[in-house]
Enzyme design. Structure first.
Site, PDB file in Angstrom:
ATOM      1  N   ARG A 225      23.044   8.362 -36.996  1.00 58.81           N
ATOM      2  CA  ARG A 225      22.603   7.060 -37.478  1.00 58.81           C
ATOM      3  C   ARG A 225      21.281   7.236 -38.215  1.00 58.81           C
ATOM      4  O   ARG A 225      20.453   8.075 -37.822  1.00 58.81           O
ATOM      5  CB  ARG A 225      22.410   6.086 -36.306  1.00 58.81           C
ATOM      6  CG  ARG A 225      23.706   5.575 -35.715  1.00 58.81           C
ATOM      7  CD  ARG A 225      24.417   4.608 -36.670  1.00 58.81           C
ATOM      8  NE  ARG A 225      25.670   4.093 -36.131  1.00 58.81           N
ATOM      9  CZ  ARG A 225      26.884   4.582 -36.408  1.00 58.81           C
ATOM     10  NH1 ARG A 225      27.016   5.618 -37.224  1.00 58.81           N
ATOM     11  NH2 ARG A 225      27.956   4.030 -35.892  1.00 58.81           N
ATOM     12  N   HIS A 273      27.600   6.875 -46.095  1.00 61.57           N
ATOM     13  CA  HIS A 273      28.189   6.642 -44.763  1.00 61.57           C
ATOM     14  C   HIS A 273      29.715   6.727 -44.846  1.00 61.57           C
ATOM     15  O   HIS A 273      30.431   5.768 -44.559  1.00 61.57           O
ATOM     16  CB  HIS A 273      27.751   5.290 -44.186  1.00 61.57           C
ATOM     17  CG  HIS A 273      28.007   5.193 -42.693  1.00 61.57           C
ATOM     18  ND1 HIS A 273      27.267   4.412 -41.854  1.00 61.57           N
ATOM     19  CD2 HIS A 273      28.938   5.801 -41.892  1.00 61.57           C
ATOM     20  CE1 HIS A 273      27.718   4.515 -40.607  1.00 61.57           C
ATOM     21  NE2 HIS A 273      28.746   5.363 -40.618  1.00 61.57           N
TER      22      HIS A 273
HETATM   23  P1  NDP Z   1      30.288  10.299 -27.728  1.00 61.18           P
HETATM   24  O1  NDP Z   1      29.777   9.124 -26.989  1.00 61.18           O
HETATM   25  O2  NDP Z   1      31.647  10.807 -27.418  1.00 61.18           O
HETATM   26  O3  NDP Z   1      29.277  11.550 -27.547  1.00 61.18           O
HETATM   27  C1  NDP Z   1      27.894  11.365 -27.573  1.00 61.18           C
HETATM   28  C2  NDP Z   1      27.209  12.682 -27.202  1.00 61.18           C
HETATM   29  O4  NDP Z   1      25.799  12.496 -27.332  1.00 61.18           O
HETATM   30  C3  NDP Z   1      27.478  13.107 -25.757  1.00 61.18           C
HETATM   31  O5  NDP Z   1      27.624  14.499 -25.690  1.00 61.18           O
HETATM   32  C4  NDP Z   1      26.197  12.659 -25.051  1.00 61.18           C
HETATM   33  O6  NDP Z   1      25.871  13.419 -23.894  1.00 61.18           O
HETATM   34  C5  NDP Z   1      25.169  12.926 -26.135  1.00 61.18           C
HETATM   35  N1  NDP Z   1      23.942  12.170 -25.882  1.00 61.18           N
HETATM   36  C6  NDP Z   1      23.765  10.831 -25.816  1.00 61.18           C
HETATM   37  N2  NDP Z   1      22.484  10.526 -25.514  1.00 61.18           N
HETATM   38  C7  NDP Z   1      21.841  11.719 -25.385  1.00 61.18           C
HETATM   39  C8  NDP Z   1      20.515  12.082 -25.053  1.00 61.18           C
HETATM   40  N3  NDP Z   1      19.577  11.161 -24.802  1.00 61.18           N
HETATM   41  N4  NDP Z   1      20.209  13.397 -24.993  1.00 61.18           N
HETATM   42  C9  NDP Z   1      21.148  14.337 -25.234  1.00 61.18           C
HETATM   43  N5  NDP Z   1      22.443  14.062 -25.551  1.00 61.18           N
HETATM   44  C10 NDP Z   1      22.770  12.762 -25.614  1.00 61.18           C
HETATM   45  O7  NDP Z   1      30.141   9.936 -29.288  1.00 61.18           O
HETATM   46  P2  NDP Z   1      31.021  10.464 -30.518  1.00 61.18           P
HETATM   47  O8  NDP Z   1      31.053  11.937 -30.499  1.00 61.18           O
HETATM   48  O9  NDP Z   1      32.309   9.728 -30.573  1.00 61.18           O
HETATM   49  O10 NDP Z   1      30.135   9.926 -31.740  1.00 61.18           O
HETATM   50  C11 NDP Z   1      28.790  10.307 -31.859  1.00 61.18           C
HETATM   51  C12 NDP Z   1      28.091   9.496 -32.934  1.00 61.18           C
HETATM   52  O11 NDP Z   1      28.472   9.951 -34.222  1.00 61.18           O
HETATM   53  C13 NDP Z   1      28.368   7.992 -32.979  1.00 61.18           C
HETATM   54  O12 NDP Z   1      27.653   7.287 -31.998  1.00 61.18           O
HETATM   55  C14 NDP Z   1      27.897   7.650 -34.378  1.00 61.18           C
HETATM   56  O13 NDP Z   1      26.490   7.431 -34.342  1.00 61.18           O
HETATM   57  C15 NDP Z   1      28.187   8.924 -35.163  1.00 61.18           C
HETATM   58  N6  NDP Z   1      29.348   8.763 -36.069  1.00 61.18           N
HETATM   59  C16 NDP Z   1      29.126   8.735 -37.420  1.00 61.18           C
HETATM   60  C17 NDP Z   1      30.180   8.628 -38.307  1.00 61.18           C
HETATM   61  C18 NDP Z   1      29.940   8.656 -39.769  1.00 61.18           C
HETATM   62  O14 NDP Z   1      30.844   8.293 -40.540  1.00 61.18           O
HETATM   63  N7  NDP Z   1      28.775   9.091 -40.237  1.00 61.18           N
HETATM   64  C19 NDP Z   1      31.558   8.494 -37.842  1.00 61.18           C
HETATM   65  C20 NDP Z   1      31.684   8.551 -36.411  1.00 61.18           C
HETATM   66  C21 NDP Z   1      30.618   8.680 -35.568  1.00 61.18           C
HETATM   67  P3  NDP Z   1      26.812  13.391 -22.575  1.00 61.18           P
HETATM   68  O15 NDP Z   1      28.054  14.159 -22.975  1.00 61.18           O
HETATM   69  O16 NDP Z   1      26.014  14.103 -21.564  1.00 61.18           O
HETATM   70  O17 NDP Z   1      27.088  11.952 -22.272  1.00 61.18           O
HETATM   71  C1  OXD Z   2      30.664   5.182 -37.227  1.00 62.46           C
HETATM   72  C2  OXD Z   2      32.022   5.216 -37.690  1.00 62.46           C
HETATM   73  O1  OXD Z   2      30.439   4.956 -36.035  1.00 62.46           O
HETATM   74  O2  OXD Z   2      32.202   5.177 -38.927  1.00 62.46           O
HETATM   75  O3  OXD Z   2      29.787   5.409 -38.060  1.00 62.46           O
HETATM   76  O4  OXD Z   2      32.931   5.305 -36.875  1.00 62.46           O
END
Ligand code: NDP
Ligand code: OXD
Length: 310
Positions: A225, A273
């Site tokens: 983000r 994005h």
């Molecule tokens: P998940 O919720 O499956 O995974 C999040 C990961 O981040 C987990 O491993 C979690 O740790 C870790 N995490 C969260 N908080 C912390 C912290 N404080 N310190 C260390 N690690 C942390 O999310 P997704 O993989 O599905 O998606 C991740 C992000 O990718 C989304 O939230 C979004 O922001 C971004 N995204 C962007 C897209 C784009 O088009 N640019 C498309 C899709 C997603 P733990 O495993 O221990 O819980």
């Molecule tokens: C996001 C998505 O979370 O595109 O950015 O799924």
């Protein structure tokens, strides 16, 4: 079931009209503000207006149209007790992985330099580097991060991954967690990929300390983000050469302003994005399972932990 479509700045039907058609016999989509607000028990939202949910006294769940739920969680009218459901989509993880891999190889194979040489009609071979000599660190090892890690490992890149909780990692990868773990990981990494959700703990995490800890000439791939990134710190790290370049897909203000310095920066590759949307099929599945959970009095699958923030 009545479902309100709530977003600011764009029409959700333009993007996901086909998914809404597929569920029309079970879920009736109403443009916000809906005519009969008391009948609305679920919503689909992306960047909802601040007061959007005040209108719906019987709202039980809000589905996002993405993997990240931060923009819905931040809505002031989201009352306690309303579930926020994100889409978990293996097809999106696969496409995110392709996108990220392209940028890792862009850096590893020096394609920015080759593009510049081509523009000058300059024939010059640059030293080649094997994947095994370019360690990649992932911030986030969740649905998407774990897929990216597996694919990069397959291509020969050493993969390090940081999560909030400790993980047991497959062969060829190493896991880190917590503040000390973050810097231990960064010191070994050349490429940094941000795949974190936006939470109070992760806001501003891409900052000068993090860039300084990477190996000199490192590279940032930012697909989390926009609010994760301290923009001035990135520009300083690019100017000093501590970072060789950055690929940016997400921004604190989207769309990015036309006069933003990132557009013309020679070391930045920028996309709007667009790393990957969730698929229609996954959204259909999420809408149906959420409606069914509401009807049967259960918590919807994919509901995020509102305290944890993801
Ligand atoms: P998940 O919720 O499956 O995974 C999040 C990961 O981040 C987990 O491993 C979690 O740790 C870790 N995490 C969260 N908080 C912390 C912290 N404080 N310190 C260390 N690690 C942390 O999310 P997704 O993989 O599905 O998606 C991740 C992000 O990718 C989304 O939230 C979004 O922001 C971004 N995204 C962007 C897209 C784009 O088009 N640019 C498309 C899709 C997603 P733990 O495993 O221990 O819980
Ligand atoms: C996001 C998505 O979370 O595109 O950015 O799924």
């Amino acid at each position: 079931m009545q479902c309100a479509l709530v977003s600011r700045g764009f029409d959700l039907r333009d993007y996901y009209g086909k998914a809404f058609d597929k569920v029309a016999d079970r879920i009736q989509m109403q443009s916000h503000p809906a005519d009969d607000p008391a009948e609305v028990r679920m919503a689909v939202a992306w960047h909802p207006p601040a007061d959007a949910f005040d209108r719906y006294p019987n709202l039980q769940a809000v589905c996002t149209i993405g993997a990240g739920a931060d923009n819905v969680l931040a809505c002031p009218s989201l009352r306690p007790g309303i579930d926020v459901v994100r889409v978990v989509d293996p097809a999106q993880a696969e496409m995110m992985s392709g996108f990220i891999t392209w940028h890792v190889i862009w850096h590893q194979r020096r394609f920015a330099s080759y593009l510049a040489q081509q523009r000058r009609s300059e024939w010059r071979r640059l030293p080649q580097r094997a994947a095994r000599s370019v360690p990649v660190a992932l911030l986030g090892y969740g649905q998407i991060g774990s897929r990216v890690a597996a694919d990069l490992t397959q291509l020969g890149f050493p993969v390090l991954a940081w999560s909030r909780t400790p993980k047991s990692m497959p062969p060829g990868m190493r896991g880190f967690h917590g503040g000390d773990g973050l810097f231990a990981m960064l010191r070994e990494a050349e490429v940094l990929v941000n795949l974190l959700p936006l939470t109070p703990e992760t806001r501003g995490i891409l900052n000068r300390d993090v860039f300084a800890a990477l190996q000199p000439g490192g590279y940032l791939i930012q697909v989390g983000r926009g609010e994760h990134l301290a923009e001035a710190d990135l520009l300083a790290a690019l100017d000093s050469g501590q970072l060789a370049g950055a690929s940016l897909d997400v921004f604190a203000r989207e769309p990015l302003a036309g006069d933003h310095v990132f557009w013309q920066h020679p070391k930045i590759v920028l996309t709007p994005h667009d790393a990957c949307d969730v698929s229609n099929d996954a959204l259909v599945g999420t809408l149906l399972s959420t409606a069914e959970a509401i009807e049967t009095g259960r918590r919807p699958p994919g509901a995020v932990d509102r305290v944890r923030g993801y």
